[in-house]
Design an enzyme around this catalytic site. Structure first.
Site, PDB file in Angstrom:
ATOM      1  N   HIS A   1     -11.245  -2.161  -4.037  1.00  9.88           N
ATOM      2  CA  HIS A   1     -11.091  -1.371  -2.813  1.00  9.88           C
ATOM      3  C   HIS A   1     -10.973   0.096  -3.224  1.00  9.88           C
ATOM      4  O   HIS A   1     -10.748   0.403  -4.401  1.00  9.88           O
ATOM      5  CB  HIS A   1      -9.849  -1.804  -2.056  1.00  9.88           C
TER       6      HIS A   1
ATOM      7  N   GLU B   1      -8.677   2.400  -2.835  1.00 10.44           N
ATOM      8  CA  GLU B   1      -7.422   2.821  -3.447  1.00 10.44           C
ATOM      9  C   GLU B   1      -7.294   2.283  -4.871  1.00 10.44           C
ATOM     10  O   GLU B   1      -6.796   2.970  -5.765  1.00 10.44           O
ATOM     11  CB  GLU B   1      -6.233   2.356  -2.604  1.00 10.44           C
TER      12      GLU B   1
ATOM     13  N   SER C   1      -6.447   2.670   6.668  1.00 10.85           N
ATOM     14  CA  SER C   1      -5.126   2.097   6.411  1.00 10.85           C
ATOM     15  C   SER C   1      -5.210   1.083   5.269  1.00 10.85           C
ATOM     16  O   SER C   1      -5.998   0.139   5.333  1.00 10.85           O
ATOM     17  CB  SER C   1      -4.622   1.415   7.692  1.00 10.85           C
TER      18      SER C   1
ATOM     19  N   CYS D   1      -4.903  -2.014   2.823  1.00  8.33           N
ATOM     20  CA  CYS D   1      -4.656  -3.444   3.015  1.00  8.33           C
ATOM     21  C   CYS D   1      -3.409  -3.873   2.229  1.00  8.33           C
ATOM     22  O   CYS D   1      -2.772  -3.068   1.557  1.00  8.33           O
ATOM     23  CB  CYS D   1      -5.880  -4.239   2.548  1.00  8.33           C
TER      24      CYS D   1
ATOM     25  N   CYS E   1      -3.784  -3.046  -1.641  1.00  8.95           N
ATOM     26  CA  CYS E   1      -3.688  -1.625  -1.974  1.00  8.95           C
ATOM     27  C   CYS E   1      -2.309  -1.071  -1.642  1.00  8.95           C
ATOM     28  O   CYS E   1      -1.769  -0.246  -2.385  1.00  8.95           O
ATOM     29  CB  CYS E   1      -4.796  -0.863  -1.260  1.00  8.95           C
TER      30      CYS E   1
END
Length: 145
Positions: A50, A52, A77, A79, A82
């Site tokens: 992901h 991040e 936002s 998950c 992350c």
């Protein structure tokens, strides 16, 4: 627009241009970007890259005290995965581009003492809406649906 969120948006756009998911992230310490990344699950055939995660990985090994004065910027936002990484490294602040199209465990993250700033930036929202409309099956895979 905040220069750091703009950098995260540029990462998201790069991911989309590469055929991936348009989510971007940057890690900032003392007013400088020390890591940047975008969702590269598709590009790398990865289960965990992901935005991040890619960003934190690209920042390299940092000291605990570095993370503790960092700000994580993400166009979406974060998950559970992350958010958990941010909690593990005690990153005290996360600036979120939008939480309209997806909302991670924000209440839990706040309960652990992390400051969340939600921008609900129209560009971030539109990037995700366009992506979800174009590739709903890929989006569902990314969020574990």
């Amino acid at each position: 627009m905040d220069e750091f969120m703009q950098a995260a948006i540029e990462e998201a756009k790069q991911g989309w241009q590469e055929g991936g998911i348009p989510i971007g992230s940057v890690l900032v310490i003392d007013g400088k970007i020390v890591g940047r990344g975008h969702n590269r699950r598709v590009q790398k055939g990865s289960a965990i890259l992901h935005a991040e995660m890619d960003c934190i990985e690209n920042a390299g090994r940092l000291k605990a005290r570095d993370y503790q004065r960092a700000v994580l910027y993400s166009t979406l936002s974060p998950c559970d995965m992350c958010s958990g990484t941010a909690l593990l490294y005690k990153i005290p602040k996360i600036v979120i581009g939008e939480n309209v199209t997806f909302q991670g465990p924000e209440a839990y993250v706040r309960s652990r003492g992390v400051e969340l700033v939600i921008l609900n930036d129209p560009e971030c929202i539109q990037l995700m809406r366009d992506f979800i409309a174009a590739k709903p099956e890929l989006w569902n895979e990314d969020i574990g649906v």
